[in-house]
Enzyme design. Structure first.
Site, PDB file in Angstrom:
ATOM      1  N   SER A  19       0.790  -1.357   0.175  1.00 36.61           N
ATOM      2  CA  SER A  19      -0.240  -0.276  -0.185  1.00 36.61           C
ATOM      3  C   SER A  19       0.968   1.200  -0.060  1.00 36.61           C
ATOM      4  O   SER A  19       1.764   1.253   0.885  1.00 36.61           O
ATOM      5  CB  SER A  19      -0.829   0.062   1.119  1.00 36.61           C
ATOM      6  N   GLU A  40       0.398  -2.876  13.902  1.00 36.26           N
ATOM      7  CA  GLU A  40      -0.444  -2.814  12.753  1.00 36.26           C
ATOM      8  C   GLU A  40      -2.100  -3.195  13.118  1.00 36.26           C
ATOM      9  O   GLU A  40      -2.925  -2.639  12.597  1.00 36.26           O
ATOM     10  CB  GLU A  40      -0.261  -3.953  11.498  1.00 36.26           C
TER      11      GLU A  40
HETATM   12  C1  LIG Z   1      -5.829  -3.775   0.855  1.00 39.28           C
HETATM   13  C2  LIG Z   1      -4.792  -4.581   1.117  1.00 39.28           C
HETATM   14  C3  LIG Z   1      -3.737  -3.781   1.516  1.00 39.28           C
HETATM   15  C4  LIG Z   1      -2.347  -4.599   2.006  1.00 39.28           C
HETATM   16  N1  LIG Z   1      -1.197  -3.866   2.306  1.00 39.28           N
HETATM   17  C5  LIG Z   1       0.034  -4.478   2.326  1.00 39.28           C
HETATM   18  C6  LIG Z   1       1.135  -3.533   2.621  1.00 39.28           C
HETATM   19  O1  LIG Z   1       1.144  -2.664   2.553  1.00 39.28           O
HETATM   20  N2  LIG Z   1       2.160  -4.343   2.881  1.00 39.28           N
HETATM   21  C7  LIG Z   1       2.407  -5.617   2.992  1.00 39.28           C
HETATM   22  O2  LIG Z   1       3.445  -6.181   2.935  1.00 39.28           O
HETATM   23  N3  LIG Z   1       1.179  -6.382   2.530  1.00 39.28           N
HETATM   24  C8  LIG Z   1       0.017  -5.780   2.477  1.00 39.28           C
HETATM   25  N4  LIG Z   1      -1.046  -6.525   2.202  1.00 39.28           N
HETATM   26  C9  LIG Z   1      -1.062  -8.116   2.157  1.00 39.28           C
HETATM   27  C10 LIG Z   1      -1.693  -8.782   3.303  1.00 39.28           C
HETATM   28  O3  LIG Z   1      -1.010  -8.633   4.634  1.00 39.28           O
HETATM   29  C11 LIG Z   1      -1.690 -10.291   2.657  1.00 39.28           C
HETATM   30  O4  LIG Z   1      -2.649 -10.368   1.749  1.00 39.28           O
HETATM   31  C12 LIG Z   1      -2.261 -11.027   3.900  1.00 39.28           C
HETATM   32  O5  LIG Z   1      -1.283 -11.373   4.759  1.00 39.28           O
HETATM   33  C13 LIG Z   1      -2.335 -12.661   3.522  1.00 39.28           C
HETATM   34  O6  LIG Z   1      -1.452 -12.889   2.771  1.00 39.28           O
HETATM   35  P1  LIG Z   1      -1.694 -13.835   1.235  1.00 39.28           P
HETATM   36  O7  LIG Z   1      -2.333 -12.588   0.425  1.00 39.28           O
HETATM   37  O8  LIG Z   1      -0.553 -14.226   0.658  1.00 39.28           O
HETATM   38  O9  LIG Z   1      -2.598 -15.094   1.313  1.00 39.28           O
HETATM   39  P2  LIG Z   1      -2.335 -16.548   1.757  1.00 39.28           P
HETATM   40  O10 LIG Z   1      -1.425 -16.366   2.965  1.00 39.28           O
HETATM   41  O11 LIG Z   1      -1.935 -17.180   0.468  1.00 39.28           O
HETATM   42  O12 LIG Z   1      -3.764 -16.978   2.272  1.00 39.28           O
HETATM   43  C14 LIG Z   1      -4.824 -17.581   1.438  1.00 39.28           C
HETATM   44  C15 LIG Z   1      -5.976 -17.844   2.188  1.00 39.28           C
HETATM   45  O13 LIG Z   1      -5.687 -19.026   3.248  1.00 39.28           O
HETATM   46  C16 LIG Z   1      -5.865 -18.705   4.369  1.00 39.28           C
HETATM   47  N5  LIG Z   1      -4.826 -19.448   5.257  1.00 39.28           N
HETATM   48  C17 LIG Z   1      -3.274 -19.249   4.992  1.00 39.28           C
HETATM   49  N6  LIG Z   1      -2.706 -19.832   6.094  1.00 39.28           N
HETATM   50  C18 LIG Z   1      -3.767 -20.404   6.954  1.00 39.28           C
HETATM   51  C19 LIG Z   1      -3.487 -20.894   8.026  1.00 39.28           C
HETATM   52  N7  LIG Z   1      -2.383 -21.360   8.658  1.00 39.28           N
HETATM   53  N8  LIG Z   1      -4.795 -21.352   8.864  1.00 39.28           N
HETATM   54  C20 LIG Z   1      -5.903 -21.049   8.285  1.00 39.28           C
HETATM   55  N9  LIG Z   1      -6.174 -20.383   7.105  1.00 39.28           N
HETATM   56  C21 LIG Z   1      -5.053 -20.026   6.575  1.00 39.28           C
HETATM   57  C22 LIG Z   1      -5.892 -17.270   4.611  1.00 39.28           C
HETATM   58  O14 LIG Z   1      -6.575 -16.934   5.792  1.00 39.28           O
HETATM   59  C23 LIG Z   1      -6.644 -16.837   3.401  1.00 39.28           C
HETATM   60  O15 LIG Z   1      -7.698 -16.904   3.384  1.00 39.28           O
HETATM   61  C24 LIG Z   1      -2.378  -6.139   1.884  1.00 39.28           C
HETATM   62  C25 LIG Z   1      -3.464  -6.532   1.505  1.00 39.28           C
HETATM   63  C26 LIG Z   1      -4.591  -5.919   1.327  1.00 39.28           C
HETATM   64  C27 LIG Z   1      -5.874  -6.863   0.859  1.00 39.28           C
END
Ligand SMILES: Cc1cc2nc3c(=O)[nH]c(=O)nc-3n(C[C@H](O)[C@H](O)[C@H](O)COP(=O)(O)OP(=O)(O)OC[C@H]3O[C@@H](n4cnc5c(N)ncnc54)[C@H](O)[C@@H]3O)c2cc1C
Length: 397
Positions: free
Chosen positions: A151, A234
């Site tokens: 972001s 955060e």
């Molecule tokens: C609007 C927005 C702003 C963001 N801004 C930033 C930013 O500024 N900087 C930054 O670094 N990141 C940012 N993010 C990223 C955000 O932190 C990640 O999207 C989030 O941590 C999830 O990671 P992923 O997208 O890789 O999903 P994944 O980790 O691949 O997860 C996919 C799905 O599997 C589920 N899951 C995964 N592991 C488990 C578990 N152990 N138990 C149960 N369920 C599980 C998750 O809940 C999810 O539903 C942003 C995201 C959004 C939507």
């Protein structure tokens, strides 16, 4: 008179004296903000010399209110949420004196915007598995890798960054935390358009970026501990907002209810009242959390607040769209822009509904936060983790 009342009164007087000496109507904006920082009235719960007075955290809302009422300029809270809510408390907790002196003042005044280079295409929930490498070269570190969902990277001057400095040890142990200059050669920011039509976040490519060792935050290999301080902050920053009664999303939806008597049904009324009660409970719980925080770093309790915030925002924005009927489906502007912040209360219902979808993903997904609450607040058995003791380089990626 209790000690707390005396502290409050002394603080009010201090704000009044400051305003008398720096008239907001005639003092240049940046000069005003810098002077406010130097007077310790920026974040009063920070130590003296770093924009604060070493006071309790729950005194801050009143100070902010007094400044706002006097027409004082703002420090871009909306555009610098990552800096104020996450980078600053982490720098305060782990930074050297030079780092605190260099970074905190322009961060608070909004002169330098910050972003967060944590998530990667292969590491989100499992952040400790990240692959961006930092290799020591003399007094610098050379960083190569890709970050995603960053972001505000498009208007950030600095970033908090976690990179792998040792692939030979288990994943949590080989990480180091850095402060990265986003204007350095090798940093490339590309917009990612999201469901709202905007590109609030980006992907960031790091190619041979040189970060001076003086911009390492915490010890080499201690990045996971430092990152956890950021993540806990955060969740409080996103979920523990200092909201006023009937403020934020519940205020917006209540207004829509009042303005559209023709849409009302007993079923919608029941839902609104139930959500109003929940929003009020969340607000008061957030207040208690902030009182508990005082000078300390937040713990896992903030995860529960962030969970509640995400659920409420999604349910409330959904209810608003229903209340508005066909009008709720209109979307005012789907032009691709790169905004400077998230605006839940100033935009239309369609924006709120779509943007709220990200609330249960950003800052840790709701599933992950439930795991944290289960393990670290309720003390339930932890998830089975097979990779905890395996060197990172031997893991399947
Ligand atoms: C609007 C927005 C702003 C963001 N801004 C930033 C930013 O500024 N900087 C930054 O670094 N990141 C940012 N993010 C990223 C955000 O932190 C990640 O999207 C989030 O941590 C999830 O990671 P992923 O997208 O890789 O999903 P994944 O980790 O691949 O997860 C996919 C799905 O599997 C589920 N899951 C995964 N592991 C488990 C578990 N152990 N138990 C149960 N369920 C599980 C998750 O809940 C999810 O539903 C942003 C995201 C959004 C939507």
């Amino acid at each position: 008179m209790s000690d707390e009342t005396t502290v409050r009164e002394v603080l009010r007087q201090r704000v009044a004296d400051f305003l008398a000496a720096h008239d907001p109507a005639t003092t240049e904006r940046l000069a005003f903000l810098r002077a406010r920082y130097d007077a310790g009235l920026a974040w009063v719960f920070f130590p003296e010399g770093h924009g604060g007075l070493g006071l309790a955290r729950d005194l801050q809302p009143e100070v902010d209110l007094l400044f706002a009422r006097a027409g004082a300029p703002g420090n871009n809270v909306r555009g610098n949420g990552i800096g104020l809510g996450m980078a600053a408390p982490t720098i305060l907790a782990f930074g050297t004196e030079e780092q605190k002196k260099r970074f905190l003042r322009p961060l608070w005044t909004g002169e330098e915007i910050w972003c967060q280079l944590f998530s990667e295409p292969g590491a989100g929930s499992d952040l400790a598995g990240l692959a961006t490498r930092a290799v020591r070269d003399g007094d610098s570190w050379v960083v190569d890798g890709q970050k995603v969902w960053t972001s505000h990277a498009h208007n950030a001057r600095f970033a908090i960054l976690v990179a792998r400095t040792n692939p030979d040890v288990p994943k949590h142990q080989g990480l180091t935390y850095f402060l990265c200059d986003m204007t350095d050669p090798g940093v490339e920011v590309r917009p990612l358009r999201q469901i709202t039509g905007e590109a609030e976040f980006n992907e960031v490519f790091l190619t041979g970026v040189r970060i001076p060792d003086a911009h390492r935050l915490g010890a080499e290999g201690d990045g996971w501990r430092v990152a956890n301080a950021t993540l806990n902050n955060e969740r409080v920053a996103i979920g523990g907002g200092s909201g006023t009664r009937s403020g934020g999303m519940i205020g917006v939806v209540s207004r829509t209810w009042r303005e559209h008597p023709e849409r009302r049904t007993p079923e919608l009324h029941d839902r609104l009242v139930k959500l109003w009660v929940e929003a009020e409970v969340a607000r008061v719980t957030g207040q208690r959390l902030r009182q508990k925080l005082r000078l300390g770093q937040p713990g896992p309790e903030g995860s529960a607040m962030k969970l509640t915030f995400a659920r409420l925002n999604q349910q409330l924005s959904g209810l608003e769209v229903e209340l508005l009927g066909e009008d709720g489906l209109r979307y005012s502007d789907w032009t691709m822009v790169r905004p400077d912040g998230v605006d839940f209360t100033g935009r239309d219902a369609g924006y709120r509904y779509l943007r709220a979808k990200g609330n249960s993903i950003e800052g840790g997904t709701s599933e992950i936060l439930r795991n944290i609450v289960a393990e670290r607040v309720l003390g339930l058995p932890p998830e089975h983790r097979v990779d905890k003791h395996v060197p990172w380089k031997e893991l399947d990626k």
